[in-house]
Design an enzyme around this catalytic site. Structure first.
Site, PDB file in Angstrom:
ATOM      1  N   GLY A 126       0.807  -1.224   0.000  1.00  0.00           N
ATOM      2  CA  GLY A 126       0.000   0.000   0.000  1.00  0.00           C
ATOM      3  C   GLY A 126       0.834   1.263   0.000  1.00  0.00           C
ATOM      4  N   TYR A 127       0.284   2.308   0.591  1.00  0.00           N
ATOM      5  CA  TYR A 127       0.933   3.624   0.623  1.00  0.00           C
ATOM      6  C   TYR A 127       2.243   3.580   1.402  1.00  0.00           C
ATOM      7  CZ  TYR A 127      -3.143   5.880  -1.408  1.00  0.00           C
ATOM      8  OH  TYR A 127      -4.138   6.275  -2.255  1.00  0.00           O
TER       9      TYR A 127
ATOM     10  N   SER B 247       3.344  -1.627  10.174  1.00  0.00           N
ATOM     11  CA  SER B 247       2.016  -1.039  10.383  1.00  0.00           C
ATOM     12  C   SER B 247       1.979  -0.322  11.726  1.00  0.00           C
ATOM     13  CB  SER B 247       0.939  -2.132  10.426  1.00  0.00           C
ATOM     14  OG  SER B 247       0.928  -2.893   9.249  1.00  0.00           O
TER      15      SER B 247
ATOM     16  N   CYS C  56      -4.796   8.198   8.852  1.00  0.00           N
ATOM     17  CA  CYS C  56      -4.170   7.806  10.119  1.00  0.00           C
ATOM     18  C   CYS C  56      -4.455   8.669  11.332  1.00  0.00           C
ATOM     19  CB  CYS C  56      -2.667   7.680   9.914  1.00  0.00           C
ATOM     20  SG  CYS C  56      -2.280   6.306   8.814  1.00  0.00           S
TER      21      CYS C  56
ATOM     22  N   ASP D 134       0.992  -8.848  -1.860  1.00  0.00           N
ATOM     23  CA  ASP D 134      -0.303  -8.324  -1.437  1.00  0.00           C
ATOM     24  C   ASP D 134      -1.390  -9.313  -1.838  1.00  0.00           C
ATOM     25  OD1 ASP D 134      -1.108  -5.093  -0.753  1.00  0.00           O
ATOM     26  OD2 ASP D 134      -2.747  -6.450  -1.283  1.00  0.00           O
TER      27      ASP D 134
ATOM     28  N   THR E  60      -4.457  -1.268   9.154  1.00  0.00           N
ATOM     29  CA  THR E  60      -4.945  -1.485  10.516  1.00  0.00           C
ATOM     30  C   THR E  60      -6.025  -0.428  10.802  1.00  0.00           C
ATOM     31  OG1 THR E  60      -3.110  -0.076  11.275  1.00  0.00           O
ATOM     32  CG2 THR E  60      -2.803  -2.452  11.440  1.00  0.00           C
ATOM     33  N   PRO E  61      -7.163  -0.533  10.096  1.00  0.00           N
ATOM     34  CA  PRO E  61      -8.185   0.519  10.213  1.00  0.00           C
ATOM     35  C   PRO E  61      -8.906   0.489  11.562  1.00  0.00           C
ATOM     36  CG  PRO E  61      -9.002  -1.301   8.886  1.00  0.00           C
ATOM     37  CD  PRO E  61      -7.584  -1.622   9.207  1.00  0.00           C
TER      38      PRO E  61
ATOM     39  N   GLU F 225       6.421   3.651  10.755  1.00  0.00           N
ATOM     40  CA  GLU F 225       6.749   4.526   9.621  1.00  0.00           C
ATOM     41  C   GLU F 225       6.204   5.930   9.879  1.00  0.00           C
ATOM     42  OE1 GLU F 225       8.820   4.066   7.019  1.00  0.00           O
ATOM     43  OE2 GLU F 225       8.367   6.200   7.019  1.00  0.00           O
TER      44      GLU F 225
ATOM     45  N   LYS G 176      -4.976  16.143   1.247  1.00  0.00           N
ATOM     46  CA  LYS G 176      -3.907  17.144   1.246  1.00  0.00           C
ATOM     47  C   LYS G 176      -3.354  17.203  -0.179  1.00  0.00           C
ATOM     48  CE  LYS G 176       0.227  15.951   2.838  1.00  0.00           C
ATOM     49  NZ  LYS G 176       1.353  15.331   3.570  1.00  0.00           N
TER      50      LYS G 176
HETATM   51  P1  NAD Z   1      -3.021   0.434   2.551  1.00  0.00           P
HETATM   52  O1  NAD Z   1      -4.431   0.097   2.773  1.00  0.00           O
HETATM   53  O2  NAD Z   1      -2.652   1.424   1.488  1.00  0.00           O
HETATM   54  O3  NAD Z   1      -2.172  -0.886   2.256  1.00  0.00           O
HETATM   55  C1  NAD Z   1      -2.278  -2.066   2.972  1.00  0.00           C
HETATM   56  C2  NAD Z   1      -2.184  -3.232   1.997  1.00  0.00           C
HETATM   57  O4  NAD Z   1      -2.132  -4.450   2.738  1.00  0.00           O
HETATM   58  C3  NAD Z   1      -3.376  -3.355   1.044  1.00  0.00           C
HETATM   59  O5  NAD Z   1      -2.932  -3.297  -0.286  1.00  0.00           O
HETATM   60  C4  NAD Z   1      -3.987  -4.715   1.401  1.00  0.00           C
HETATM   61  O6  NAD Z   1      -4.530  -5.395   0.283  1.00  0.00           O
HETATM   62  C5  NAD Z   1      -2.791  -5.440   1.972  1.00  0.00           C
HETATM   63  N1  NAD Z   1      -3.117  -6.590   2.827  1.00  0.00           N
HETATM   64  C6  NAD Z   1      -4.051  -6.669   3.823  1.00  0.00           C
HETATM   65  N2  NAD Z   1      -4.022  -7.877   4.388  1.00  0.00           N
HETATM   66  C7  NAD Z   1      -3.068  -8.605   3.734  1.00  0.00           C
HETATM   67  C8  NAD Z   1      -2.583  -9.950   3.860  1.00  0.00           C
HETATM   68  N3  NAD Z   1      -3.051 -10.778   4.779  1.00  0.00           N
HETATM   69  N4  NAD Z   1      -1.594 -10.348   3.013  1.00  0.00           N
HETATM   70  C9  NAD Z   1      -1.111  -9.496   2.073  1.00  0.00           C
HETATM   71  N5  NAD Z   1      -1.532  -8.237   1.910  1.00  0.00           N
HETATM   72  C10 NAD Z   1      -2.499  -7.782   2.740  1.00  0.00           C
HETATM   73  O7  NAD Z   1      -2.458   0.933   3.959  1.00  0.00           O
HETATM   74  P2  NAD Z   1      -1.236   1.949   4.217  1.00  0.00           P
HETATM   75  O8  NAD Z   1      -1.715   3.354   4.082  1.00  0.00           O
HETATM   76  O9  NAD Z   1      -0.049   1.482   3.458  1.00  0.00           O
HETATM   77  O10 NAD Z   1      -1.009   1.691   5.773  1.00  0.00           O
HETATM   78  C11 NAD Z   1      -0.432   0.502   6.251  1.00  0.00           C
HETATM   79  C12 NAD Z   1      -0.061   0.690   7.701  1.00  0.00           C
HETATM   80  O11 NAD Z   1       0.923   1.738   7.815  1.00  0.00           O
HETATM   81  C13 NAD Z   1      -1.220   1.128   8.609  1.00  0.00           C
HETATM   82  O12 NAD Z   1      -1.055   0.539   9.864  1.00  0.00           O
HETATM   83  C14 NAD Z   1      -1.048   2.636   8.717  1.00  0.00           C
HETATM   84  O13 NAD Z   1      -1.562   3.138   9.922  1.00  0.00           O
HETATM   85  C15 NAD Z   1       0.468   2.781   8.695  1.00  0.00           C
HETATM   86  N6  NAD Z   1       0.973   4.058   8.181  1.00  0.00           N
HETATM   87  C16 NAD Z   1       0.408   4.640   7.079  1.00  0.00           C
HETATM   88  C17 NAD Z   1       0.944   5.824   6.571  1.00  0.00           C
HETATM   89  C18 NAD Z   1       0.364   6.497   5.351  1.00  0.00           C
HETATM   90  O14 NAD Z   1       0.823   7.587   5.033  1.00  0.00           O
HETATM   91  N7  NAD Z   1      -0.591   5.922   4.654  1.00  0.00           N
HETATM   92  C19 NAD Z   1       2.060   6.403   7.180  1.00  0.00           C
HETATM   93  C20 NAD Z   1       2.616   5.766   8.294  1.00  0.00           C
HETATM   94  C21 NAD Z   1       2.062   4.587   8.784  1.00  0.00           C
HETATM   95  C1  UGA Z   2       0.680  11.964   8.905  1.00  0.00           C
HETATM   96  C2  UGA Z   2       1.989  12.298   9.611  1.00  0.00           C
HETATM   97  O1  UGA Z   2       2.424  13.606   9.223  1.00  0.00           O
HETATM   98  C3  UGA Z   2       3.067  11.274   9.280  1.00  0.00           C
HETATM   99  O2  UGA Z   2       4.238  11.552  10.025  1.00  0.00           O
HETATM  100  C4  UGA Z   2       2.554   9.880   9.623  1.00  0.00           C
HETATM  101  O3  UGA Z   2       3.486   8.896   9.262  1.00  0.00           O
HETATM  102  C5  UGA Z   2       1.263   9.629   8.870  1.00  0.00           C
HETATM  103  O4  UGA Z   2       0.293  10.647   9.232  1.00  0.00           O
HETATM  104  C6  UGA Z   2       0.627   8.312   9.206  1.00  0.00           C
HETATM  105  O5  UGA Z   2       0.870   7.746  10.239  1.00  0.00           O
HETATM  106  O6  UGA Z   2      -0.173   7.922   8.354  1.00  0.00           O
HETATM  107  P1  UGA Z   2      -0.284  12.307   6.451  1.00  0.00           P
HETATM  108  O7  UGA Z   2      -1.589  12.008   7.096  1.00  0.00           O
HETATM  109  O8  UGA Z   2       0.083  11.558   5.239  1.00  0.00           O
HETATM  110  O9  UGA Z   2       0.907  12.074   7.501  1.00  0.00           O
HETATM  111  O10 UGA Z   2      -0.210  13.854   6.078  1.00  0.00           O
HETATM  112  P2  UGA Z   2       0.009  15.191   6.954  1.00  0.00           P
HETATM  113  O11 UGA Z   2       0.932  16.062   6.227  1.00  0.00           O
HETATM  114  O12 UGA Z   2       0.337  14.896   8.353  1.00  0.00           O
HETATM  115  O13 UGA Z   2      -1.436  15.865   6.891  1.00  0.00           O
HETATM  116  C7  UGA Z   2      -2.540  15.294   7.580  1.00  0.00           C
HETATM  117  C8  UGA Z   2      -3.726  16.236   7.491  1.00  0.00           C
HETATM  118  O14 UGA Z   2      -3.508  17.418   8.263  1.00  0.00           O
HETATM  119  C9  UGA Z   2      -4.012  16.735   6.060  1.00  0.00           C
HETATM  120  O15 UGA Z   2      -5.398  16.777   5.852  1.00  0.00           O
HETATM  121  C10 UGA Z   2      -3.412  18.123   6.053  1.00  0.00           C
HETATM  122  O16 UGA Z   2      -4.001  18.965   5.098  1.00  0.00           O
HETATM  123  C11 UGA Z   2      -3.732  18.568   7.476  1.00  0.00           C
HETATM  124  N1  UGA Z   2      -2.849  19.664   7.969  1.00  0.00           N
HETATM  125  C12 UGA Z   2      -1.514  19.472   8.076  1.00  0.00           C
HETATM  126  C13 UGA Z   2      -3.417  20.868   8.371  1.00  0.00           C
HETATM  127  O17 UGA Z   2      -4.645  21.055   8.295  1.00  0.00           O
HETATM  128  N2  UGA Z   2      -2.598  21.853   8.850  1.00  0.00           N
HETATM  129  C14 UGA Z   2      -1.251  21.688   8.960  1.00  0.00           C
HETATM  130  O18 UGA Z   2      -0.567  22.637   9.426  1.00  0.00           O
HETATM  131  C15 UGA Z   2      -0.694  20.470   8.562  1.00  0.00           C
END
Ligand code: NAD
Ligand code: UGA
Length: 459
Positions: free
Chosen positions: A13-14, A130, A275, A36, A91-92, A160, A338
């Site tokens: 994923g992301y 995660s 998140c 995946d 991990t929703p 991360e 964003k």
């Molecule tokens: P995502 O939904 O984009 O990706 C997760 C992927 O895992 C999906 O493609 C799904 O199909 C796959 N998956 C689920 N169960 C599986 C299984 N049993 N085997 C193989 N694949 C499987 O999620 P994400 O945004 O990448 O987030 C992942 C984790 O990282 C979460 O815990 C989130 O909180 C954390 N995180 C996200 C961000 C972010 O910016 N998105 C930043 C930091 C941390």
């Molecule tokens: C956030 C954290 O910044 C990351 O460090 C973390 O890893 C991630 O969550 C995660 O765990 O998923 P993200 O959600 O991708 O990252 O983006 P941000 O830049 O944090 O923005 C989050 C939201 O806050 C957006 O809607 C953004 O527009 C808003 N925001 C941000 C504001 O309204 N004001 C600000 O000053 C900054």
């Protein structure tokens, strides 16, 4: 080519995709496979149109894919071959049963733990990538121990911190990398293996090592602190609108104190993203579980303030447009949560659109990257919605524009032309404070920024 180690990442994923692409780029001696359950996602990672938009990512993937970075659906084979397994599944927030609406739904994560036990043949290091509740590694270890058949699994936490839209830059130059390990000889050995990977490009002093529980909890707390800053500034923005003060001036004045710092103080229509809300609610749930009611209430207020800010934004739109938006076309500039991402998860735009539709408005949505996701989000309720890539067309015959995402290109639009094409009186609600409000007022718009005096042509 002989590789030093095989790394597997479960979840493309992301986080999984960009993180592994950067590790592959920086560690050519390691073979990295990302798996995946979604065949479609993997197909796209292997294609010319990768499944997420992230500046700079395309180029890196093209450089390393097929050399030391591979995408596949073969989870069983991947687990068998791996020395180190990153778990990066979603991990929703739980939507059912005990803790619904607050706790983390760990079903995807737990499934991977069972798969690792079932398919592993030798010893492995398991890395929690995660975001997980504190002490999740304990549960992971219990599952791994039950079926270990003499194999050793060492669990590490390596949360991360990348933000979407700047994921590549964040990964290439992180503020820090955090690694949590058991303070045992086995834990320390595994910790060193992971430190060695990051040390290929991250200065050693930026690699922080702690025990497992501090690492897991730091991730939730980091997101809670960041979101808290936004809710704090947004709370004051409401006061500014009453007191004729300017939230940008206040953020600058307050943020100039080196103890506070200038970042993350932009008032907005509210924070979104997959998140912040989920992680704070998870923190709240954990505190409640431990009987820490005051601590739980304190952090829950960050989310409540964000809900208030989104609600306040729409209510103000309706009130200023003479208490009705029924049958009026409203253009939304931006739908992503964003700028620089196509991701719309928890985007404030979803809430704003729903509310406007409830008020029987026609909504025209424009966004450079997020229209596909917007359609998904609004599926079934979008008969009064149009999706329009061109912002000029989106604004034609509209009564109002609401800026919901801070895309750079919106600052450079020809607002004279836009004004001419709109119904009068024309309104702009700048939910990101990115436009030149004075100039828009001179053109003829009634302008409503966040946390600043509005500029209107009414007495
Ligand atoms: P995502 O939904 O984009 O990706 C997760 C992927 O895992 C999906 O493609 C799904 O199909 C796959 N998956 C689920 N169960 C599986 C299984 N049993 N085997 C193989 N694949 C499987 O999620 P994400 O945004 O990448 O987030 C992942 C984790 O990282 C979460 O815990 C989130 O909180 C954390 N995180 C996200 C961000 C972010 O910016 N998105 C930043 C930091 C941390
Ligand atoms: C956030 C954290 O910044 C990351 O460090 C973390 O890893 C991630 O969550 C995660 O765990 O998923 P993200 O959600 O991708 O990252 O983006 P941000 O830049 O944090 O923005 C989050 C939201 O806050 C957006 O809607 C953004 O527009 C808003 N925001 C941000 C504001 O309204 N004001 C600000 O000053 C900054």
């Amino acid at each position: 080519m002989e590789f030093k180690k095989n790394i597997l990442c479960i979840g493309a994923g992301y986080v999984g995709g960009p993180t592994m692409a950067v590790i592959a780029l920086k560690c050519p001696g390691y073979r990295i496979e990302v798996v995946d359950i979604s065949a479609e996602r993997i197909r796209r990672w292997n294609s010319d149109s990768i499944p997420i938009f992230e500046p700079g990512l395309d180029e890196i993937v093209k450089q390393v894919r097929g050399k030391n970075l591979f995408f596949s659906t073969e989870i069983e084979k991947g687990i068998k071959n791996a020395d180190i397994i990153f778990v990066s599944v979603n991990t929703p927030t739980k939507t059912f049963g005990e803790g619904a609406g607050m706790a983390s739904d760990l079903q995807y994560w737990e499934k991977t733990a069972h798969e690792i036990v079932e398919f592993s043949r030798g010893d492995k290091i398991i890395v929690e990538k995660s975001t997980l509740p504190v002490r999740t590694a304990e549960a992971m270890e219990r599952i791994l121990k039950v079926g270990n058949r003499g194999r050793r699994f060492e669990v590490l936490s390596n949360p991360e911190f990348l933000a979407e839209g700047s994921a590549v830059a964040d990964l290439l130059e992180p503020d820090r990398v955090l690694i949590g390990a058991h303070q045992t000889p086995g834990g320390k050995r595994a910790e060193k293996e992971l430190v060695d990977i990051y040390a290929h490009w991250v200065p050693r002093e930026k690699i922080i090592t702690t025990n497992l529980w501090s690492s897991e909890l730091s991730k939730l707390v980091a997101n809670a602190f960041l979101a808290q800053r936004i809710s704090s500034v947004n709370a004051i923005s409401a006061l500014c609108e009453k007191a004729d003060a300017d939230i940008s001036d206040i953020a600058y004045a307050v943020g100039s104190d080196s103890r506070v710092g200038p970042k993350f103080l932009n008032a907005s229509v509210g924070f979104g993203g997959s998140c912040f809300k989920k992680d704070i609610l998870n923190l709240v749930y954990i505190c409640k579980t431990y009987g820490l009611t005051e601590v739980a209430d304190y952090w829950e207020m960050v989310v409540k303030m964000n809900d208030y800010q989104k609600r306040r934004f729409v209510q103000r739109m309706i009130k200023e447009m003479f208490n009705t938006v029924a049958e009026k076309k409203i253009a939304l500039f931006g739908f992503a949560f964003k700028a620089n991402t196509g991701d719309t998860r928890e985007s404030p735009a979803i809430y704003v659109t729903r509310k406007l539709l409830e008020e029987r408005a026609f909504v025209s949505i424009t966004d450079p990257q997020a229209l596909k996701n917007a359609k998904e989000d609004l599926r079934g309720i979008d008969d009064r919605v149009t999706y329009e890539p061109d912002p000029y067309k989106a604004a034609e015959d509209a009564y109002a524009i609401a800026v919901l995402t801070e895309w750079d290109e919106y600052e450079h639009l020809d607002f004279e032309r836009i004004y001419q094409s709109m119904k009068k009186p024309a309104f702009i609600f700048d939910g990101r404070n990115i436009l030149d409000h004075k100039k828009l007022h001179e053109i003829g718009f009634n302008v409503y920024p966040i946390g600043k005096t509005s500029f209107t042509h009414f007495d």
